[in-house]
Design an enzyme around this catalytic site. Structure first.
Site, PDB file in Angstrom:
ATOM      1  N   ASN A  12     -20.274  -6.380  -3.930  1.00 49.86           N
ATOM      2  CA  ASN A  12     -21.027  -5.294  -3.298  1.00 49.86           C
ATOM      3  C   ASN A  12     -20.095  -4.092  -3.177  1.00 49.86           C
ATOM      4  OD1 ASN A  12     -22.497  -3.587  -1.686  1.00 49.86           O
ATOM      5  ND2 ASN A  12     -22.430  -4.884   0.148  1.00 49.86           N
ATOM      6  N   TRP A  13     -20.335  -3.116  -4.023  1.00 49.95           N
ATOM      7  CA  TRP A  13     -19.449  -1.935  -4.045  1.00 49.95           C
ATOM      8  C   TRP A  13     -19.672  -1.026  -2.835  1.00 49.95           C
ATOM      9  CZ3 TRP A  13     -18.390   0.645  -9.416  1.00 49.95           C
ATOM     10  CH2 TRP A  13     -17.956  -0.332 -10.319  1.00 49.95           C
ATOM     11  N   LYS A  14     -20.791  -1.218  -2.148  1.00 48.49           N
ATOM     12  CA  LYS A  14     -21.177  -0.314  -1.054  1.00 48.49           C
ATOM     13  C   LYS A  14     -21.179   1.122  -1.610  1.00 48.49           C
ATOM     14  CE  LYS A  14     -19.395  -3.737   2.064  1.00 48.49           C
ATOM     15  NZ  LYS A  14     -18.822  -4.087   3.352  1.00 48.49           N
ATOM     16  N   HIS A  98     -28.110  -6.453   4.686  1.00 44.37           N
ATOM     17  CA  HIS A  98     -26.667  -6.344   4.931  1.00 44.37           C
ATOM     18  C   HIS A  98     -26.454  -5.791   6.341  1.00 44.37           C
ATOM     19  CE1 HIS A  98     -22.496  -5.156   4.656  1.00 44.37           C
ATOM     20  NE2 HIS A  98     -22.398  -5.970   3.624  1.00 44.37           N
ATOM     21  N   GLU A 100     -24.579  -3.639   7.420  1.00 43.23           N
ATOM     22  CA  GLU A 100     -24.475  -2.172   7.479  1.00 43.23           C
ATOM     23  C   GLU A 100     -25.858  -1.524   7.439  1.00 43.23           C
ATOM     24  OE1 GLU A 100     -21.647  -1.941   4.266  1.00 43.23           O
ATOM     25  OE2 GLU A 100     -20.194  -2.961   5.558  1.00 43.23           O
ATOM     26  N   GLU A 170     -22.409 -13.424   6.485  1.00 37.99           N
ATOM     27  CA  GLU A 170     -21.341 -12.433   6.575  1.00 37.99           C
ATOM     28  C   GLU A 170     -21.092 -12.108   8.043  1.00 37.99           C
ATOM     29  OE1 GLU A 170     -20.833  -9.966   2.695  1.00 37.99           O
ATOM     30  OE2 GLU A 170     -22.168  -8.930   4.061  1.00 37.99           O
ATOM     31  N   GLY A 176     -14.622  -6.062   6.042  1.00 38.05           N
ATOM     32  CA  GLY A 176     -13.727  -4.910   5.918  1.00 38.05           C
ATOM     33  C   GLY A 176     -12.582  -4.897   6.919  1.00 38.05           C
ATOM     34  N   SER A 220     -14.146 -10.095   3.975  1.00 37.85           N
ATOM     35  CA  SER A 220     -12.715 -10.118   3.626  1.00 37.85           C
ATOM     36  C   SER A 220     -12.350 -11.260   2.680  1.00 37.85           C
ATOM     37  CB  SER A 220     -11.854 -10.152   4.894  1.00 37.85           C
ATOM     38  OG  SER A 220     -12.045  -8.970   5.653  1.00 37.85           O
ATOM     39  N   GLY A 241     -16.776  -7.458  -0.855  1.00 36.78           N
ATOM     40  CA  GLY A 241     -16.776  -5.997  -0.744  1.00 36.78           C
ATOM     41  C   GLY A 241     -15.553  -5.416  -1.432  1.00 36.78           C
ATOM     42  N   GLY A 242     -14.566  -5.061  -0.644  1.00 34.64           N
ATOM     43  CA  GLY A 242     -13.374  -4.353  -1.145  1.00 34.64           C
ATOM     44  C   GLY A 242     -12.737  -4.968  -2.382  1.00 34.64           C
TER      45      GLY A 242
HETATM   46  P1  13P Z   1     -15.320  -6.946   2.516  1.00 29.49           P
HETATM   47  O1  13P Z   1     -15.127  -7.992   1.439  1.00 29.49           O
HETATM   48  O2  13P Z   1     -14.765  -5.609   2.149  1.00 29.49           O
HETATM   49  O3  13P Z   1     -14.914  -7.448   3.853  1.00 29.49           O
HETATM   50  O4  13P Z   1     -16.925  -6.693   2.603  1.00 29.49           O
HETATM   51  C1  13P Z   1     -17.760  -7.779   2.726  1.00 29.49           C
HETATM   52  C2  13P Z   1     -19.160  -7.333   2.561  1.00 29.49           C
HETATM   53  O5  13P Z   1     -19.711  -6.695   3.436  1.00 29.49           O
HETATM   54  C3  13P Z   1     -19.849  -7.645   1.305  1.00 29.49           C
HETATM   55  O6  13P Z   1     -21.208  -7.395   1.372  1.00 29.49           O
END
Ligand code: 13P
Length: 258
Positions: A12-14, A98, A100, A170, A176, A220, A241-242
């Site tokens: 997930n690149w966000k 998600h 967010e 999650e 993050g 993470s 994510g990251g």
């Molecule tokens: P991180 O891997 O950056 O913690 O993000 C997780 C995430 O929200 C994936 O959808």
């Protein structure tokens, strides 16, 4: 991971990345990924890149996913994307719910379930996210929060294509932050979700469903903790994510899921 369930690693690149990153990272990941392997690899970049991403895919195990989808089929909903449009842009998956989206866009569990229904009805596989905050966990409310989020999902199990639902746990405190859930913490929640699925699926006469749906862990996930997380019996992959923005990290995570 169970040998019978699908394994999925989704990146997930966000709202990160660029066209240049897409053009560099996607071929690099495909090159580093063995042709044979158990897990499906999904790239979920910002929506404006989905069409180009679909054109870059060559690997049999790679697929495209949207980061969100509208609950509506079509209409006057400025800024939204219909499931059919995602499908037409090459998507196979769509993330819904998600944390967010829940937090910054006020999305309720009912809306998340409606989005998942729209995705399923159009032929996409919804990746339905659930997760508790640190305050929830510290006050012993983890399962109360997760089960409330899941209640809206229960109806979805009645859908004809319910076996294509993907769940993602999650924990908000792990997203993050670099603070990953321990493999035991992840397994503990995944097993509870699996038990919940068992009860719900049995109640509607579809007991097989509980063992079929993959439950991904997100928060993470990195190359150095992925293998231990995925060694847990109810962790069927990762929502990343990251680390999905770095080819080497992402490839290593995908290999852990193979
Ligand atoms: P991180 O891997 O950056 O913690 O993000 C997780 C995430 O929200 C994936 O959808």
């Amino acid at each position: 991971m169970s040998p019978s369930r699908p394994r999925i690693v989704a990146g997930n690149w966000k709202m990160h990345g660029s066209r240049a990153l897409l053009r560099a990272l996607v071929p690099a990941v495909q090159q580093g990924l063995p042709a044979a392997g158990r897990c499906q690899v999904v790239f979920c970049p910002p929506a404006v890149y989905l069409g180009e991403l679909a054109g870059l895919l060559q690997h049999p195990r790679c697929a495209v996913g949207g980061q969100d989808v509208s609950a509506h089929v079509s209409g006057a909903y400025t800024g939204e994307l219909a499931a059919a449009m995602l499908l037409e842009s090459g998507c196979r998956y769509a993330i819904v719910g998600h944390s967010e989206r829940r937090r910054y866009h006020g999305e309720s569990s009912e809306l998340v379930a409606a989005k998942a229904t729209a995705a399923l009805s159009a032929g996409l596989l919804p990746i339905i996210c659930i997760g508790e905050t640190l305050a929830d966990r510290e006050s012993g409310r983890t399962w109360a929060v997760l089960s409330a989020q899941l209640t809206a999902v229960a109806e979805l199990l009645q859908q004809p294509r319910a076996s294509e639902i993907v769940l993602a746990y999650e924990p908000v405190w792990a997203i993050g932050t670099g603070r990953t859930a321990t493999p035991e913490q992840a397994q503990d929640v995944h097993a509870q979700v699996r038990n919940w699925l068992q009860e719900q699926a049995s109640a509607i006469g579809k007991p097989m469903l509980a063992g079929q749906l993959p439950i991904l862990y997100g928060g993470s996930v990195k190359a150095d903790n992925a293998a231990a997380l995925m060694a847990q019996p109810d962790v069927d992959g990762a929502l990343v994510g990251g680390a999905s923005l770095q080819a080497d990290e992402f490839i290593a995570i995908c290999r852990s899921a193979d």
